[in-house]
Design an enzyme around this catalytic site. Structure first.
Site, PDB file in Angstrom:
ATOM      1  N   PHE A 135       0.862  -1.186   0.000  1.00 62.03           N
ATOM      2  CA  PHE A 135       0.000   0.000   0.000  1.00 62.03           C
ATOM      3  C   PHE A 135       0.894   1.230   0.000  1.00 62.03           C
ATOM      4  O   PHE A 135       1.771   1.370   0.854  1.00 62.03           O
ATOM      5  CB  PHE A 135      -0.934   0.036   1.213  1.00 62.03           C
ATOM      6  CG  PHE A 135      -1.890   1.201   1.156  1.00 62.03           C
ATOM      7  CD1 PHE A 135      -3.106   1.090   0.497  1.00 62.03           C
ATOM      8  CD2 PHE A 135      -1.561   2.427   1.727  1.00 62.03           C
ATOM      9  CE1 PHE A 135      -3.983   2.175   0.404  1.00 62.03           C
ATOM     10  CE2 PHE A 135      -2.428   3.517   1.646  1.00 62.03           C
ATOM     11  CZ  PHE A 135      -3.643   3.390   0.983  1.00 62.03           C
ATOM     12  N   ASP A 220       9.335   2.417   1.305  1.00 58.34           N
ATOM     13  CA  ASP A 220       8.230   3.266   1.755  1.00 58.34           C
ATOM     14  C   ASP A 220       8.100   3.085   3.263  1.00 58.34           C
ATOM     15  O   ASP A 220       7.606   2.068   3.743  1.00 58.34           O
ATOM     16  CB  ASP A 220       6.938   2.858   1.029  1.00 58.34           C
ATOM     17  CG  ASP A 220       5.748   3.713   1.451  1.00 58.34           C
ATOM     18  OD1 ASP A 220       5.858   4.441   2.454  1.00 58.34           O
ATOM     19  OD2 ASP A 220       4.705   3.647   0.773  1.00 58.34           O
ATOM     20  N   LYS A 249       3.003  10.355   7.888  1.00 53.87           N
ATOM     21  CA  LYS A 249       2.338  10.023   9.158  1.00 53.87           C
ATOM     22  C   LYS A 249       2.968  10.667  10.392  1.00 53.87           C
ATOM     23  O   LYS A 249       2.651  11.795  10.735  1.00 53.87           O
ATOM     24  CB  LYS A 249       2.261   8.508   9.314  1.00 53.87           C
ATOM     25  CG  LYS A 249       1.323   7.865   8.286  1.00 53.87           C
ATOM     26  CD  LYS A 249       0.914   6.482   8.686  1.00 53.87           C
ATOM     27  CE  LYS A 249       0.168   5.734   7.605  1.00 53.87           C
ATOM     28  NZ  LYS A 249      -1.261   6.004   7.551  1.00 53.87           N
TER      29      LYS A 249
HETATM   30  C1  LIG Z   1       3.168   2.579   3.576  1.00 55.63           C
HETATM   31  C2  LIG Z   1       2.263   3.725   3.216  1.00 55.63           C
HETATM   32  N1  LIG Z   1       2.595   4.512   2.193  1.00 55.63           N
HETATM   33  C3  LIG Z   1       1.831   5.559   1.833  1.00 55.63           C
HETATM   34  C4  LIG Z   1       0.671   5.842   2.514  1.00 55.63           C
HETATM   35  C5  LIG Z   1      -0.177   7.011   2.086  1.00 55.63           C
HETATM   36  O1  LIG Z   1      -0.099   8.021   3.039  1.00 55.63           O
HETATM   37  P1  LIG Z   1      -1.195   9.193   3.092  1.00 55.63           P
HETATM   38  O2  LIG Z   1      -2.474   8.578   3.525  1.00 55.63           O
HETATM   39  O3  LIG Z   1      -0.632  10.186   4.058  1.00 55.63           O
HETATM   40  O4  LIG Z   1      -1.281   9.765   1.718  1.00 55.63           O
HETATM   41  C6  LIG Z   1       0.275   5.046   3.584  1.00 55.63           C
HETATM   42  C7  LIG Z   1      -0.973   5.319   4.319  1.00 55.63           C
HETATM   43  O5  LIG Z   1      -1.480   4.522   5.047  1.00 55.63           O
HETATM   44  C8  LIG Z   1       1.106   3.958   3.955  1.00 55.63           C
HETATM   45  O6  LIG Z   1       0.783   3.135   4.966  1.00 55.63           O
END
Ligand SMILES: Cc1ncc(COP(=O)(O)O)c(C=O)c1O
Length: 393
Positions: A135, A220, A249
């Site tokens: 994700f 990520d 986050k």
């Molecule tokens: C691993 C990862 N990357 C990217 C995102 C996307 O972040 P945002 O919701 O701040 O756009 C998330 C959100 O849960 C995430 O868990």
């Protein structure tokens, strides 16, 4: 009384409709706890989806926001800024050593968008290899790398050249990596995909493969960063350095912010190639600087490691056959059930604990790292109670 303000009915009238909403209006938070508009208290293991690692309204973050808000709220990155400079210096000091340039933005998805662009720009290649169950967010580029079909399919065509392969299976990547691969993009612990830590050999293999093939390794760490897994960044458990690392986050203690750190292997980040109006704004930078200082001063990274082991052991003692597996790293915890998780999330909320799903059958806990052992004991005994009652709606 009809004139009492009801946030649920007003919000329901105007909200876009894109969220699964729970029937509660949270109006206040302090540390590990939040309260709804009726005064009901909850232990918050949602933590804004893994945002408030420091706990809600951490006094140092609140003070930094107050102070900065009297001085300067916004300052586009076409100008230099004192608070931003201090943050960059601090942030680089906690990142893996090879990452010493940073692009600041406003969310996790934005950081992934930037990472994909930087990888293409740097290598002149197009393909991105991502993982099944990964994700990475919901903007078009990030969404292209996200696995879940029901998130992606309504928005086809997405960006071309993104391929998905099974996680933790190096051979699959060897089979499809090509001369046109710009980057491999993975989470070090898959979050939304079920709280699945990467195997050490798999992640090391990705590093080696990228070096051999001249493509970039992107980790990520939007969810795993800032102590969530018991290190500043999850890749530090494996002593691995990516070429690009994405953040979001918990980076700013609850204030919206994202960031991408890159190594010297990333080229061509020239003026005009990317940018954001709000990126690097002094308000978020002040919050982030205070947050990073608080993580370090209060030894929350070490605490996450220790409490994570503690709570996983405790959960392991629950004698209930509905539990299939307990996974996680630090205070990123997944309890895989043999059945759908939603009824249990509802039952937990009714018993004063807020928790998340990670896919249809995984109960995910992302408590603030300031949580105490007593509070964790309380959470575990409520989970045990709810599982034993076998609540189904
Ligand atoms: C691993 C990862 N990357 C990217 C995102 C996307 O972040 P945002 O919701 O701040 O756009 C998330 C959100 O849960 C995430 O868990």
């Amino acid at each position: 009384m009809s004139d009492i303000f009801d946030p649920i009915s007003v919000e329901s009238k105007y909200t876009s409709g894109v969220y699964y909403k729970r029937d509660v209006a949270i109006v206040r938070g302090k540390g590990v706890r939040v309260w709804d508009n009726k005064g009901t208290e909850y232990i918050d293991c949602v933590a804004g989806q893994g945002v408030v690692n420091l706990g809600h309204c951490h006094p140092k973050v609140v003070a930094a926001i107050n102070e900065q808000s009297q001085k300067l709220l916004t300052c586009t990155e076409i100008f230099y800024n004192d608070t931003r400079a201090k943050l960059l210096d601090k942030l680089v000091s906690v990142l893996p050593q090879n990452l010493n340039k940073v692009y600041l933005c406003n969310s996790g998805a934005e950081s992934v968008e930037a990472a994909i662009k930087f990888a293409r720009l740097s290598t002149g290649k197009k393909e991105i290899i991502a993982a099944m169950r990964g994700f990475h967010g919901r903007t078009m580029g990030a969404l292209s790398a996200t696995w879940e079909k029901r998130y992606r399919q309504p928005f086809f065509p997405l960006i071309p050249g993104v391929k998905h392969v099974p996680y933790n299976k190096p051979q699959k990547i060897i089979d499809i990596i090509s001369e046109d691969t710009a980057a491999i993009l993975v989470e070090v612990v898959q979050g939304e995909g079920g709280v699945r830590p990467g195997d050490a050999e798999y992640l090391a293999h990705l590093r080696k493969l990228c070096d051999e093939k001249g493509c970039l390794l992107i980790f990520d760490e939007v969810q795993t960063g800032f102590g969530r897994t018991g290190k500043w960044f999850a890749c530090q458990h494996y002593e691995l350095e990516p070429d690009i690392l994405t953040m979001g986050k918990a980076i700013a203690g609850g204030v919206p912010m994202g960031a991408v750190a890159v190594s010297e292997c990333v080229h061509n980040l020239k003026p005009g190639t990317h940018g954001s109006t709000f990126g690097g704004n002094p308000l978020a930078c002040a919050a982030s600087l205070a947050a990073i200082e608080a993580y370090a001063d209060e030894k929350l990274i070490e605490r996450s490691c220790e409490l994570g082991k503690y709570v996983r052991e405790k959960i392991g003692c629950i004698d209930n056959s509905v539990i299939r597996e307990i996974r996680g790293l630090g205070l990123m915890i997944g309890i895989e059930l043999k059945t759908k998780v939603t009824p249990y999330l509802r039952a937990l909320m009714a018993n004063g604990v807020l928790a998340l799903p990670a896919g249809p059958t995984v109960l995910r806990l992302l408590p603030p790292l300031v949580i105490t052992k007593d509070e964790l004991d309380q959470v575990v005994s409520i989970i045990e109670k709810v599982l034993n009652e076998g609540k189904n709606g």
